[in-house]
Design a protein around this motif. Structure first.
Motif, PDB file in Angstrom:
ATOM      1  N   ASN A 120       0.861  -1.185   0.000  1.00  0.00           N
ATOM      2  CA  ASN A 120       0.000   0.000   0.000  1.00  0.00           C
ATOM      3  C   ASN A 120       0.897   1.235   0.000  1.00  0.00           C
ATOM      4  OD1 ASN A 120      -2.490  -1.357   0.059  1.00  0.00           O
ATOM      5  ND2 ASN A 120      -2.334  -1.638   2.276  1.00  0.00           N
ATOM      6  N   ASP A 121       0.681   2.110  -0.945  1.00  0.00           N
ATOM      7  CA  ASP A 121       1.541   3.282  -1.095  1.00  0.00           C
ATOM      8  C   ASP A 121       1.481   4.193   0.124  1.00  0.00           C
ATOM      9  OD1 ASP A 121       2.324   2.450  -3.625  1.00  0.00           O
ATOM     10  OD2 ASP A 121       0.722   3.573  -4.627  1.00  0.00           O
ATOM     11  N   LEU A 122       2.542   4.944   0.315  1.00  0.00           N
ATOM     12  CA  LEU A 122       2.627   5.904   1.413  1.00  0.00           C
ATOM     13  C   LEU A 122       1.592   7.014   1.254  1.00  0.00           C
ATOM     14  CD1 LEU A 122       4.044   7.132   3.892  1.00  0.00           C
ATOM     15  CD2 LEU A 122       5.752   8.098   2.316  1.00  0.00           C
ATOM     16  N   TYR A 123       1.336   7.405   0.034  1.00  0.00           N
ATOM     17  CA  TYR A 123       0.357   8.454  -0.266  1.00  0.00           C
ATOM     18  C   TYR A 123      -0.233   8.178  -1.641  1.00  0.00           C
ATOM     19  CZ  TYR A 123       4.315  10.226  -2.960  1.00  0.00           C
ATOM     20  OH  TYR A 123       5.362  10.337  -3.839  1.00  0.00           O
ATOM     21  N   THR A 124      -1.295   8.890  -1.971  1.00  0.00           N
ATOM     22  CA  THR A 124      -1.952   8.739  -3.267  1.00  0.00           C
ATOM     23  C   THR A 124      -1.718   9.986  -4.105  1.00  0.00           C
ATOM     24  OG1 THR A 124      -3.691   7.351  -2.318  1.00  0.00           O
ATOM     25  CG2 THR A 124      -4.155   8.393  -4.437  1.00  0.00           C
ATOM     26  N   GLU A 125      -1.261   9.802  -5.322  1.00  0.00           N
ATOM     27  CA  GLU A 125      -1.134  10.909  -6.258  1.00  0.00           C
ATOM     28  C   GLU A 125      -2.502  11.135  -6.895  1.00  0.00           C
ATOM     29  OE1 GLU A 125       1.941  12.255  -9.773  1.00  0.00           O
ATOM     30  OE2 GLU A 125       1.173  10.207  -9.814  1.00  0.00           O
ATOM     31  N   LEU A 126      -3.103  12.281  -6.669  1.00  0.00           N
ATOM     32  CA  LEU A 126      -4.456  12.539  -7.138  1.00  0.00           C
ATOM     33  C   LEU A 126      -4.475  12.837  -8.640  1.00  0.00           C
ATOM     34  CD1 LEU A 126      -5.918  14.682  -4.221  1.00  0.00           C
ATOM     35  CD2 LEU A 126      -6.037  12.204  -4.578  1.00  0.00           C
ATOM     36  N   LEU A 127      -5.514  12.332  -9.289  1.00  0.00           N
ATOM     37  CA  LEU A 127      -5.678  12.514 -10.729  1.00  0.00           C
ATOM     38  C   LEU A 127      -6.951  13.281 -11.032  1.00  0.00           C
ATOM     39  CD1 LEU A 127      -4.827   8.885 -11.975  1.00  0.00           C
ATOM     40  CD2 LEU A 127      -3.250  10.819 -11.680  1.00  0.00           C
ATOM     41  N   ASP A 128      -6.946  14.015 -12.123  1.00  0.00           N
ATOM     42  CA  ASP A 128      -8.157  14.661 -12.605  1.00  0.00           C
ATOM     43  C   ASP A 128      -9.126  13.571 -13.043  1.00  0.00           C
ATOM     44  OD1 ASP A 128      -9.842  15.757 -15.017  1.00  0.00           O
ATOM     45  OD2 ASP A 128      -9.155  17.529 -13.909  1.00  0.00           O
ATOM     46  N   GLN A 129     -10.377  13.650 -12.580  1.00  0.00           N
ATOM     47  CA  GLN A 129     -11.331  12.581 -12.830  1.00  0.00           C
ATOM     48  C   GLN A 129     -11.762  12.490 -14.291  1.00  0.00           C
ATOM     49  OE1 GLN A 129     -12.105  10.258 -10.320  1.00  0.00           O
ATOM     50  NE2 GLN A 129     -10.335  11.415  -9.590  1.00  0.00           N
ATOM     51  N   GLU A 130     -11.536  13.531 -15.071  1.00  0.00           N
ATOM     52  CA  GLU A 130     -11.901  13.502 -16.486  1.00  0.00           C
ATOM     53  C   GLU A 130     -10.710  13.173 -17.376  1.00  0.00           C
ATOM     54  OE1 GLU A 130     -13.894  17.071 -17.599  1.00  0.00           O
ATOM     55  OE2 GLU A 130     -15.582  16.763 -16.227  1.00  0.00           O
ATOM     56  N   GLU A 137      -7.661  12.169 -16.223  1.00  0.00           N
ATOM     57  CA  GLU A 137      -6.794  11.179 -15.581  1.00  0.00           C
ATOM     58  C   GLU A 137      -5.338  11.641 -15.514  1.00  0.00           C
ATOM     59  OE1 GLU A 137      -7.255   7.253 -17.134  1.00  0.00           O
ATOM     60  OE2 GLU A 137      -9.432   7.241 -16.878  1.00  0.00           O
ATOM     61  N   GLU A 138      -5.135  12.943 -15.657  1.00  0.00           N
ATOM     62  CA  GLU A 138      -3.802  13.515 -15.529  1.00  0.00           C
ATOM     63  C   GLU A 138      -3.580  13.927 -14.069  1.00  0.00           C
ATOM     64  OE1 GLU A 138      -1.387  13.784 -17.836  1.00  0.00           O
ATOM     65  OE2 GLU A 138      -2.720  12.637 -19.175  1.00  0.00           O
ATOM     66  N   PRO A 139      -2.330  13.889 -13.597  1.00  0.00           N
ATOM     67  CA  PRO A 139      -2.038  14.312 -12.212  1.00  0.00           C
ATOM     68  C   PRO A 139      -2.474  15.750 -11.953  1.00  0.00           C
ATOM     69  CG  PRO A 139      -0.152  13.165 -13.164  1.00  0.00           C
ATOM     70  CD  PRO A 139      -1.115  13.406 -14.292  1.00  0.00           C
ATOM     71  N   THR A 140      -3.069  15.971 -10.808  1.00  0.00           N
ATOM     72  CA  THR A 140      -3.504  17.321 -10.437  1.00  0.00           C
ATOM     73  C   THR A 140      -2.392  18.126  -9.773  1.00  0.00           C
ATOM     74  OG1 THR A 140      -4.234  16.624  -8.234  1.00  0.00           O
ATOM     75  CG2 THR A 140      -5.840  16.470 -10.050  1.00  0.00           C
ATOM     76  N   GLY A 141      -1.297  17.439  -9.415  1.00  0.00           N
ATOM     77  CA  GLY A 141      -0.223  18.105  -8.687  1.00  0.00           C
ATOM     78  C   GLY A 141      -0.416  18.038  -7.186  1.00  0.00           C
ATOM     79  N   GLU A 142      -1.438  17.272  -6.743  1.00  0.00           N
ATOM     80  CA  GLU A 142      -1.711  17.128  -5.317  1.00  0.00           C
ATOM     81  C   GLU A 142      -1.516  15.678  -4.875  1.00  0.00           C
ATOM     82  OE1 GLU A 142      -5.039  20.527  -4.401  1.00  0.00           O
ATOM     83  OE2 GLU A 142      -5.729  18.656  -5.296  1.00  0.00           O
ATOM     84  N   VAL A 143      -1.177  15.519  -3.608  1.00  0.00           N
ATOM     85  CA  VAL A 143      -1.040  14.189  -3.019  1.00  0.00           C
ATOM     86  C   VAL A 143      -1.934  14.096  -1.793  1.00  0.00           C
ATOM     87  CG1 VAL A 143       1.289  13.764  -3.879  1.00  0.00           C
ATOM     88  CG2 VAL A 143       0.975  14.926  -1.686  1.00  0.00           C
ATOM     89  N   GLU A 144      -2.362  12.884  -1.475  1.00  0.00           N
ATOM     90  CA  GLU A 144      -3.318  12.663  -0.387  1.00  0.00           C
ATOM     91  C   GLU A 144      -2.775  11.624   0.589  1.00  0.00           C
ATOM     92  OE1 GLU A 144      -7.755  12.260  -1.158  1.00  0.00           O
ATOM     93  OE2 GLU A 144      -7.184  10.177  -0.735  1.00  0.00           O
ATOM     94  N   PHE A 145      -2.835  11.958   1.879  1.00  0.00           N
ATOM     95  CA  PHE A 145      -2.430  11.051   2.951  1.00  0.00           C
ATOM     96  C   PHE A 145      -3.675  10.622   3.733  1.00  0.00           C
ATOM     97  CE2 PHE A 145       0.987  14.057   2.176  1.00  0.00           C
ATOM     98  CZ  PHE A 145       2.127  13.264   2.121  1.00  0.00           C
ATOM     99  N   LYS A 146      -3.583   9.507   4.435  1.00  0.00           N
ATOM    100  CA  LYS A 146      -4.685   9.049   5.284  1.00  0.00           C
ATOM    101  C   LYS A 146      -4.171   8.879   6.708  1.00  0.00           C
ATOM    102  CE  LYS A 146      -8.468   7.039   6.835  1.00  0.00           C
ATOM    103  NZ  LYS A 146      -8.976   5.748   6.364  1.00  0.00           N
ATOM    104  N   PHE A 147      -4.851   9.498   7.668  1.00  0.00           N
ATOM    105  CA  PHE A 147      -4.507   9.422   9.083  1.00  0.00           C
ATOM    106  C   PHE A 147      -5.688   8.826   9.842  1.00  0.00           C
ATOM    107  CE2 PHE A 147      -2.348  12.958   7.100  1.00  0.00           C
ATOM    108  CZ  PHE A 147      -1.038  12.828   7.526  1.00  0.00           C
ATOM    109  N   ALA A 148      -5.426   7.949  10.794  1.00  0.00           N
ATOM    110  CA  ALA A 148      -6.533   7.320  11.519  1.00  0.00           C
ATOM    111  C   ALA A 148      -6.114   6.955  12.937  1.00  0.00           C
ATOM    112  CB  ALA A 148      -7.014   6.076  10.775  1.00  0.00           C
ATOM    113  N   MET A 149      -7.112   6.879  13.805  1.00  0.00           N
ATOM    114  CA  MET A 149      -6.939   6.460  15.197  1.00  0.00           C
ATOM    115  C   MET A 149      -8.100   5.545  15.585  1.00  0.00           C
ATOM    116  SD  MET A 149      -7.455   8.754  18.661  1.00  0.00           S
ATOM    117  CE  MET A 149      -5.865   9.568  18.708  1.00  0.00           C
ATOM    118  N   LYS A 150      -7.799   4.384  16.134  1.00  0.00           N
ATOM    119  CA  LYS A 150      -8.853   3.502  16.623  1.00  0.00           C
ATOM    120  C   LYS A 150      -9.423   4.094  17.919  1.00  0.00           C
ATOM    121  CE  LYS A 150      -8.487  -0.933  16.088  1.00  0.00           C
ATOM    122  NZ  LYS A 150      -8.151  -2.370  16.226  1.00  0.00           N
TER     123      LYS A 150
END
Length: 246
Positions: free
Chosen positions: A92-102, A104-117
């Motif tokens: 599972n990647d460290l972060y997700t490279e976000l793509l334009d939904q139409e 499918e090109e990179p938007t230049g943004e990255v997304e992280f996920k943080f969680a606590m049980k």
């Protein structure tokens, strides 16, 4: 004598934009995808070109690489039938490279996920069978605690809601994982505390969308009153060192 529990490496993000934040009330999932122990979480988006985001990735990447290497070793210990069925470690990647939904090109943004049980049942040691209840520590831009629940954990009627689009800083710990049943491996970003810089709540637009600067940040009402003493089960007592960074 029992071996001391290894302290997880702690980090703090730069300012990121929250996506689907669940930081005030625990998320217990749905009938189809239940989360019986509850979870606090948020995705957080930053610009890949931001030097502060690049620095965060540079700090975490070696830990992610080490987690994958460790998982590869654990995978070799599985039964031959299991190894053949899984085919290999699923990283599972460290972060997700976000793509334009139409396009499918990179938007230049990255997304992280943080969680606590939210609820953790202790299974070993002298406290086996007991349950720890955890909450993320929340602070405003001035570093003052945001009181959102009473001593028993009930959310207060006037508690500020934290919606998507909110800008904030996240304190977290990093831990590796490997799931033998699926072969999944990677790095968990374990949420501990959040500082709100620019609050979006109740469908309102953020201050920055009106052209206001973020220098003064979000400063709510006086949170010094109405807070009960911590009873020892909350996240604040577990993560005092990290909270001092805000």
């Amino acid at each position: 004598m029992a071996e001391a529990k290894k302290k997880l490496p702690a980090f703090k993000t730069p300012r990121l934009v929250f996506k689907f934040p669940k930081l005030v009330e625990a998320d217990f999932g749905s009938n189809e995808y239940p989360k019986p122990d509850g979870e606090f979480s948020t995705k957080a988006i930053g610009k890949a070109s931001d030097p502060a985001v690049q620095k965060l990735i540079a700090q975490l990447q070696p830990l992610h690489d080490a987690a994958v290497a460790k998982a590869e070793e654990e995978f070799k210990k599985l039964k031959a039938e299991t190894r053949k069925k899984l085919g290999g470690v699923k990283v599972n990647d460290l972060y997700t490279e976000l793509l334009d939904q139409e396009t499918e090109e990179p938007t230049g943004e990255v997304e992280f996920k943080f969680a606590m049980k939210h609820r953790i049942e202790i299974k070993k040691g002298p406290k086996a069978g007991t349950t720890i209840i955890k909450y993320p520590a929340l602070f405003d831009a001035k570093g003052r605690p945001m009181v959102v629940r009473d001593r028993k954990g009930k959310v207060l009627p006037n508690a500020p809601q934290i919606w998507g689009g909110t800008v904030g800083i996240i304190a977290f710990e990093a831990s590796d994982y490997f799931i033998p049943g699926t072969g999944a491996a990677g790095l968990k970003l374990n949420l501990t505390a959040v500082q709100i810089i620019d609050l979006v709540s109740g469908g309102q637009r953020s201050a920055s969308s009106f052209g206001f600067g973020e220098e003064d940040g979000y400063e709510g009402e006086d949170y010094s009153g109405g807070a009960d003493e911590d009873d020892g089960d909350s996240e604040a007592s577990d993560d005092e060192d990290e909270n001092d960074d805000f």
